[in-house]
Design an enzyme around this catalytic site. Structure first.
Site, mmCIF file in Angstrom:
data_model
loop_
_atom_site.group_PDB
_atom_site.id
_atom_site.type_symbol
_atom_site.label_atom_id
_atom_site.label_comp_id
_atom_site.label_asym_id
_atom_site.label_seq_id
_atom_site.Cartn_x
_atom_site.Cartn_y
_atom_site.Cartn_z
ATOM 1 N N SER A 122 -5.216 3.722 4.804
ATOM 2 C CA SER A 122 -4.886 2.876 3.654
ATOM 3 C C SER A 122 -6.138 2.332 2.979
ATOM 4 O O SER A 122 -6.288 1.123 2.747
ATOM 5 C CB SER A 122 -3.985 1.714 4.093
ATOM 6 N N LYS A 153 0.052 3.845 -2.696
ATOM 7 C CA LYS A 153 -0.977 4.893 -2.630
ATOM 8 C C LYS A 153 -0.359 6.295 -2.654
ATOM 9 O O LYS A 153 -0.992 7.253 -3.092
ATOM 10 C CB LYS A 153 -1.835 4.704 -1.385
ATOM 11 N N SER A 173 0.786 -1.234 0.000
ATOM 12 C CA SER A 173 0.000 0.000 0.000
ATOM 13 C C SER A 173 0.818 1.284 0.000
ATOM 14 O O SER A 173 0.242 2.376 -0.092
ATOM 15 C CB SER A 173 -0.959 0.006 1.192
#
Length: 492
Positions: free
Chosen positions: A322, A139, A136
């Site tokens: 997240s 992102k 993640s």
């Protein structure tokens, strides 16, 4: 006459003549003259020897009047010594090592890089140029592309237009996956999201105000989700993520990220997000309408519209916990806005192209989704450290990303949990601003450290391969090591 005998003449020598007689008669004079002669001869020999060897400059009396003048020798200039075009700056000797922490077996296949954010100097590097799965942490990259391509003020719109048939309206999804089915006044998980009941009220008012609709009831609802093309699920994602509540099907029309519970972050998702949105809107219209899939007529009259929160807010909502849904929403909108396309296959061109203006080398970056859930994504730690230098400096709109990062020991977000920066690692609480990442094949962390000596550091660490949950604690430990070392961090 007889000669008389003189006394002592009985032993007389013969009489001497010539030089011998002279020498005998004047011995001292002879010695003085001989000495003078020897001196002259010796002096002349010395002069001649000096002239022959050049050791003594001859006197003017001994130089011939016809001798040629000695030429003056030409001075020989030694060649210039070569010098480097640029002087290499000396690098300070750093003594604070985290080498032992980097070999922690919990980190499995470890990669990492740390940079002094002020000078740009790489302080620590272990495979920092190798592109690998990011989880993640990706992102952050999706957010950077969105800020550049969409801008911080962009809002996704959901609209309703008149249909092609009497009594028909079309609900057109514009890529706002945060649109909520909760009634206005009830706060969904996505704070500040648009509400379907508001949109339905606009449609009813506009329908009733149009004389052309006089006596014609609203009986048909068409759902248009064509803004995104399929498939809605990446082939690198485990299908279990849907039921576990971490990821929805990615469609341009859906409500609450297709959660069963609109108020919860993690909640199971459905197999038909478009249908769920259609049912909720039909109910908001007052019921009694049929629902079908289709597309809006070209140039149709708009009856209502609602908008998402701006990109700047969406990014912060996505980063802090997240959230996969918003990240995929932003990635798809970036691809569309940049002209790359509206499917998963367009994300590589859309996102990487959207990063170009930041001036950081994107070599090796592979983009399969916007959230980082796919193990096929690949970004070198180097890219994160260089991008975070700009984020830390708040260049352009990148300060939006910094403001959305989880903080170690903070009041909320993915670094506030009890298993992060606990025990001795709590020394770095409040000093680590970073995006977490987790997939089944790895854990990651990337961001900014305000180190103990005041030096701002940017960093990215990956623990990839056969990892378990305790990789998070190993990542926190080496990050705390970076914090303690600051600018004295050694690469040895």
């Amino acid at each position: 006459m007889a000669t008389a005998d003189l006394p002592g003449t009985g032993d007389q020598r013969p009489t001497r003549r010539g030089l011998g007689a002279v020498f005998a008669a004047h011995p001292r004079a002879w010695l003085a003259g001989a000495g003078a002669l020897v001196f002259v001869l010796l002096g002349t020999g010395a002069v001649m020897a000096g002239a022959a060897t050049g050791g003594v400059e001859p006197s003017a009396a001994s130089v011939s009047a016809t001798a040629s003048p000695t030429p003056t020798p030409t001075a020989t200039v030694p060649p210039a010594r070569p010098s480097p075009a640029a002087v290499t700056a000396a690098s300070r000797l750093r003594t604070c090592s985290v080498a032992g922490l980097a070999t922690d077996p919990r980190l499995a296949n470890f990669q990492g890089q740390v940079v002094n954010a002020t000078t740009g100097e790489v302080l620590f590097d272990r495979g920092g140029t190798t592109a690998s799965a990011t989880a993640s942490a990706l992102k952050v990259i999706t957010s950077a592309a969105a800020l550049n391509v969409l801008g911080p003020d962009y809002r996704a719109s959901t609209t309703v237009v008149k249909g092609a048939e009497p009594g028909q309206v079309v609900l057109v999804g514009g890529g706002d996956l945060t649109l909520s089915r909760l009634p206005t006044g009830s706060e969904p998980f996505y704070t500040g999201a648009a509400h379907l009941d508001n949109l339905a009220a606009q449609v009813r008012t506009a329908w009733d105000a149009d004389p052309a609709n006089a006596g014609i009831p609203l009986t048909s609802l068409v759902l248009d989700s064509s803004y995104f093309s399929g498939p809605g699920w990446d082939d690198g994602w485990a299908r279990s993520e849907l039921g576990l509540g971490f990821m929805p099907e990615i469609t341009a029309l859906q409500v609450d990220g297709d959660r069963d519970n609109p108020a919860r972050s993690t909640s199971p998702r459905s197999e038909d997000p478009i249908g769920r949105a259609g049912s909720a809107f039909a109910e908001a219209l007052g019921g009694g309408v049929s629902v079908s899939a289709g597309t809006a007529p070209a140039g149709a009259t708009q009856l209502g519209a609602v908008q998402s929160q701006p990109v700047s807010t969406l990014i912060q909502q996505s980063l802090i916990v997240s959230d996969n849904t918003i990240a995929e929403m932003l990635a798809r909108l970036v691809a569309i806005q940049s002209g790359a396309g509206n499917s998963f296959s367009a994300l590589q061109q859309g996102i990487v192209g959207g990063l170009a203006s930041y001036g950081v080398d994107t070599t090796g970056i592979v983009i399969k989704d916007g959230s980082g859930l796919s193990p096929a994504n690949a970004v070198p730690p180097r890219y994160f450290t260089e991008l975070f230098v700009k984020i830390n400096a708040r260049e352009g709109h990148l300060g939006v990303i910094f403001d959305g990062l989880p903080v170690a020991g903070g009041p909320s977000g993915s670094l506030s949990y009890s298993d992060r920066f606990s025990g001795a690692n709590a020394a770095a609480d409040g000093a680590v601003f970073a995006k977490t990442g987790w997939i089944t094949t790895g854990y990651t962390l990337a961001g900014v450290i305000r180190s103990a000596d005041g030096t701002p550091l940017t960093f990215a660490v990956y623990a990839l391969g056969n990892v378990r949950d305790n990789a998070k604690q190993a990542i926190d430990t080496i990050t705390t090591g970076f914090f303690r070392c600051g600018d004295n961090l050694s690469n040895n």
